[in-house]
Scaffold this motif. Structure first.
Motif, PDB file in Angstrom:
ATOM      1  N   ILE A  55       0.859  -1.185   0.000  1.00  0.00           N
ATOM      2  CA  ILE A  55       0.000   0.000   0.000  1.00  0.00           C
ATOM      3  C   ILE A  55       0.897   1.237   0.000  1.00  0.00           C
ATOM      4  O   ILE A  55       1.854   1.312   0.758  1.00  0.00           O
ATOM      5  CB  ILE A  55      -0.920   0.025   1.234  1.00  0.00           C
ATOM      6  CG1 ILE A  55      -1.795  -1.224   1.253  1.00  0.00           C
ATOM      7  CG2 ILE A  55      -1.766   1.292   1.249  1.00  0.00           C
ATOM      8  CD1 ILE A  55      -2.602  -1.394   2.515  1.00  0.00           C
ATOM      9  N   TYR A  56       0.587   2.192  -0.857  1.00  0.00           N
ATOM     10  CA  TYR A  56       1.400   3.413  -0.938  1.00  0.00           C
ATOM     11  C   TYR A  56       0.497   4.632  -1.025  1.00  0.00           C
ATOM     12  O   TYR A  56      -0.702   4.537  -1.265  1.00  0.00           O
ATOM     13  CB  TYR A  56       2.348   3.363  -2.144  1.00  0.00           C
ATOM     14  CG  TYR A  56       1.657   3.260  -3.482  1.00  0.00           C
ATOM     15  CD1 TYR A  56       1.208   4.399  -4.147  1.00  0.00           C
ATOM     16  CD2 TYR A  56       1.452   2.034  -4.092  1.00  0.00           C
ATOM     17  CE1 TYR A  56       0.568   4.305  -5.362  1.00  0.00           C
ATOM     18  CE2 TYR A  56       0.813   1.932  -5.309  1.00  0.00           C
ATOM     19  CZ  TYR A  56       0.370   3.080  -5.942  1.00  0.00           C
ATOM     20  OH  TYR A  56      -0.271   2.980  -7.144  1.00  0.00           O
ATOM     21  N   TRP A  57       1.119   5.789  -0.793  1.00  0.00           N
ATOM     22  CA  TRP A  57       0.454   7.074  -1.019  1.00  0.00           C
ATOM     23  C   TRP A  57       1.235   7.769  -2.115  1.00  0.00           C
ATOM     24  O   TRP A  57       2.459   7.815  -2.075  1.00  0.00           O
ATOM     25  CB  TRP A  57       0.443   7.919   0.254  1.00  0.00           C
ATOM     26  CG  TRP A  57      -0.547   9.028   0.145  1.00  0.00           C
ATOM     27  CD1 TRP A  57      -0.316  10.290  -0.311  1.00  0.00           C
ATOM     28  CD2 TRP A  57      -1.933   8.956   0.457  1.00  0.00           C
ATOM     29  NE1 TRP A  57      -1.473  11.009  -0.296  1.00  0.00           N
ATOM     30  CE2 TRP A  57      -2.489  10.209   0.162  1.00  0.00           C
ATOM     31  CE3 TRP A  57      -2.770   7.949   0.934  1.00  0.00           C
ATOM     32  CZ2 TRP A  57      -3.837  10.505   0.351  1.00  0.00           C
ATOM     33  CZ3 TRP A  57      -4.106   8.244   1.122  1.00  0.00           C
ATOM     34  CH2 TRP A  57      -4.624   9.513   0.836  1.00  0.00           C
ATOM     35  N   GLN A  58       0.518   8.298  -3.098  1.00  0.00           N
ATOM     36  CA  GLN A  58       1.165   8.887  -4.277  1.00  0.00           C
ATOM     37  C   GLN A  58       0.808  10.359  -4.404  1.00  0.00           C
ATOM     38  O   GLN A  58      -0.343  10.745  -4.266  1.00  0.00           O
ATOM     39  CB  GLN A  58       0.668   8.136  -5.516  1.00  0.00           C
ATOM     40  CG  GLN A  58       1.193   8.676  -6.817  1.00  0.00           C
ATOM     41  CD  GLN A  58       0.800   7.776  -7.960  1.00  0.00           C
ATOM     42  OE1 GLN A  58       1.523   6.848  -8.275  1.00  0.00           O
ATOM     43  NE2 GLN A  58      -0.335   8.019  -8.564  1.00  0.00           N
ATOM     44  N   HIS A  59       1.826  11.166  -4.656  1.00  0.00           N
ATOM     45  CA  HIS A  59       1.660  12.587  -4.959  1.00  0.00           C
ATOM     46  C   HIS A  59       2.221  12.797  -6.354  1.00  0.00           C
ATOM     47  O   HIS A  59       3.335  12.348  -6.647  1.00  0.00           O
ATOM     48  CB  HIS A  59       2.452  13.459  -3.984  1.00  0.00           C
ATOM     49  CG  HIS A  59       2.081  13.245  -2.551  1.00  0.00           C
ATOM     50  ND1 HIS A  59       0.965  13.792  -1.978  1.00  0.00           N
ATOM     51  CD2 HIS A  59       2.676  12.517  -1.579  1.00  0.00           C
ATOM     52  CE1 HIS A  59       0.893  13.433  -0.712  1.00  0.00           C
ATOM     53  NE2 HIS A  59       1.930  12.656  -0.445  1.00  0.00           N
ATOM     54  N   LYS A  60       1.456  13.469  -7.216  1.00  0.00           N
ATOM     55  CA  LYS A  60       1.988  13.730  -8.550  1.00  0.00           C
ATOM     56  C   LYS A  60       1.401  15.002  -9.122  1.00  0.00           C
ATOM     57  O   LYS A  60       0.380  15.504  -8.664  1.00  0.00           O
ATOM     58  CB  LYS A  60       1.756  12.552  -9.485  1.00  0.00           C
ATOM     59  CG  LYS A  60       0.329  12.255  -9.853  1.00  0.00           C
ATOM     60  CD  LYS A  60       0.315  11.055 -10.805  1.00  0.00           C
ATOM     61  CE  LYS A  60      -1.084  10.618 -11.149  1.00  0.00           C
ATOM     62  NZ  LYS A  60      -1.070   9.522 -12.116  1.00  0.00           N
ATOM     63  N   GLY A  61       2.099  15.502 -10.107  1.00  0.00           N
ATOM     64  CA  GLY A  61       1.649  16.672 -10.836  1.00  0.00           C
ATOM     65  C   GLY A  61       2.056  16.504 -12.282  1.00  0.00           C
ATOM     66  O   GLY A  61       2.943  15.706 -12.597  1.00  0.00           O
ATOM     67  N   GLY A  62       1.403  17.236 -13.156  1.00  0.00           N
ATOM     68  CA  GLY A  62       1.748  17.082 -14.552  1.00  0.00           C
ATOM     69  C   GLY A  62       1.038  18.069 -15.446  1.00  0.00           C
ATOM     70  O   GLY A  62       0.418  19.033 -14.983  1.00  0.00           O
ATOM     71  N   PHE A  63       1.128  17.789 -16.728  1.00  0.00           N
ATOM     72  CA  PHE A  63       0.643  18.688 -17.764  1.00  0.00           C
ATOM     73  C   PHE A  63       0.169  17.868 -18.947  1.00  0.00           C
ATOM     74  O   PHE A  63       0.772  16.849 -19.275  1.00  0.00           O
ATOM     75  CB  PHE A  63       1.805  19.599 -18.190  1.00  0.00           C
ATOM     76  CG  PHE A  63       1.508  20.429 -19.394  1.00  0.00           C
ATOM     77  CD1 PHE A  63       1.949  20.035 -20.648  1.00  0.00           C
ATOM     78  CD2 PHE A  63       0.804  21.608 -19.283  1.00  0.00           C
ATOM     79  CE1 PHE A  63       1.678  20.803 -21.764  1.00  0.00           C
ATOM     80  CE2 PHE A  63       0.532  22.390 -20.391  1.00  0.00           C
ATOM     81  CZ  PHE A  63       0.973  21.983 -21.642  1.00  0.00           C
ATOM     82  N   TRP A  64      -0.914  18.283 -19.584  1.00  0.00           N
ATOM     83  CA  TRP A  64      -1.275  17.715 -20.881  1.00  0.00           C
ATOM     84  C   TRP A  64      -1.345  18.853 -21.882  1.00  0.00           C
ATOM     85  O   TRP A  64      -1.816  19.933 -21.582  1.00  0.00           O
ATOM     86  CB  TRP A  64      -2.576  16.912 -20.855  1.00  0.00           C
ATOM     87  CG  TRP A  64      -3.824  17.710 -20.667  1.00  0.00           C
ATOM     88  CD1 TRP A  64      -4.559  18.342 -21.623  1.00  0.00           C
ATOM     89  CD2 TRP A  64      -4.484  17.974 -19.431  1.00  0.00           C
ATOM     90  NE1 TRP A  64      -5.628  18.968 -21.077  1.00  0.00           N
ATOM     91  CE2 TRP A  64      -5.608  18.758 -19.723  1.00  0.00           C
ATOM     92  CE3 TRP A  64      -4.237  17.617 -18.104  1.00  0.00           C
ATOM     93  CZ2 TRP A  64      -6.475  19.201 -18.740  1.00  0.00           C
ATOM     94  CZ3 TRP A  64      -5.101  18.060 -17.137  1.00  0.00           C
ATOM     95  CH2 TRP A  64      -6.203  18.837 -17.454  1.00  0.00           C
TER      96      TRP A  64
END
Length: 163
Positions: A55-64
């Motif tokens: 089990i993990y916690w994910q933080h992400k950001g991005g662009f399309w």
């Protein structure tokens, strides 16, 4: 109550025993005859912190980047945070996750900046050092809470490294 919940999540993430950074590049995939696969480009980066085994916690950001001539469709940035699960069948890895998200530019596909949701499913390979490569399907939508809610779908090549 919300502040307490957020503080608890931050505490869980900060005490995680394994961290993994990742970068992904992909293309938009559509279910509409007016748009073709690859018309949109997608980039993401972030990290996953292990909360418990599998089990993990994910933080992400991005662009399309919007590549269609339709003026009602816009490029945009997003941020997302949420839980996920992974199954390690060394060297194969199967992973799925979802999270609460916000976007910069609502358009004819995604109404409203917040709330949005981000879900993904990945199948990949990982070496003994923890470096990985995966193919990931990623979906962003409002889950029907705001309209329009066509959503955006991407097929991504993700590179990751545990430290």
């Amino acid at each position: 109550m919300n502040k307490l919940y957020l503080a608890a999540l931050l505490l869980v993430c900060s005490t995680a025993h394994s961290e993994e950074g990742f970068l992904g590049y992909g293309v938009g995939v559509f279910n509409d005859a007016n748009y073709y696969t690859g018309q949109n480009k997608y980039f993401e980066g972030g990290y996953r912190a292990s909360v418990w085994d599998g089990i993990y916690w994910q933080h992400k950001g991005g662009f399309w980047g919007e590549g269609s001539p339709d003026a009602a469709r816009k490029s945009g940035f997003f941020v997302s945070s949420g839980p996920g699960f992974e199954v390690d069948l060394a060297p194969v890895e199967i992973r799925t996750g979802w999270g609460l998200a916000a976007i910069s530019n609502p358009d004819s596909q995604l109404g409203g900046r917040f709330p949005q949701f981000n879900g993904n499913f990945a199948l990949g390979l990982r070496d003994k050092k923890g470096d990985g490569i995966a193919i990931e399907y990623n979906h962003i939508s409002s889950a029907g809470l705001v309209t329009p809610n066509q959503g955006r779908d991407f097929l991504i090549l993700e590179l990751s490294q545990k430290w």
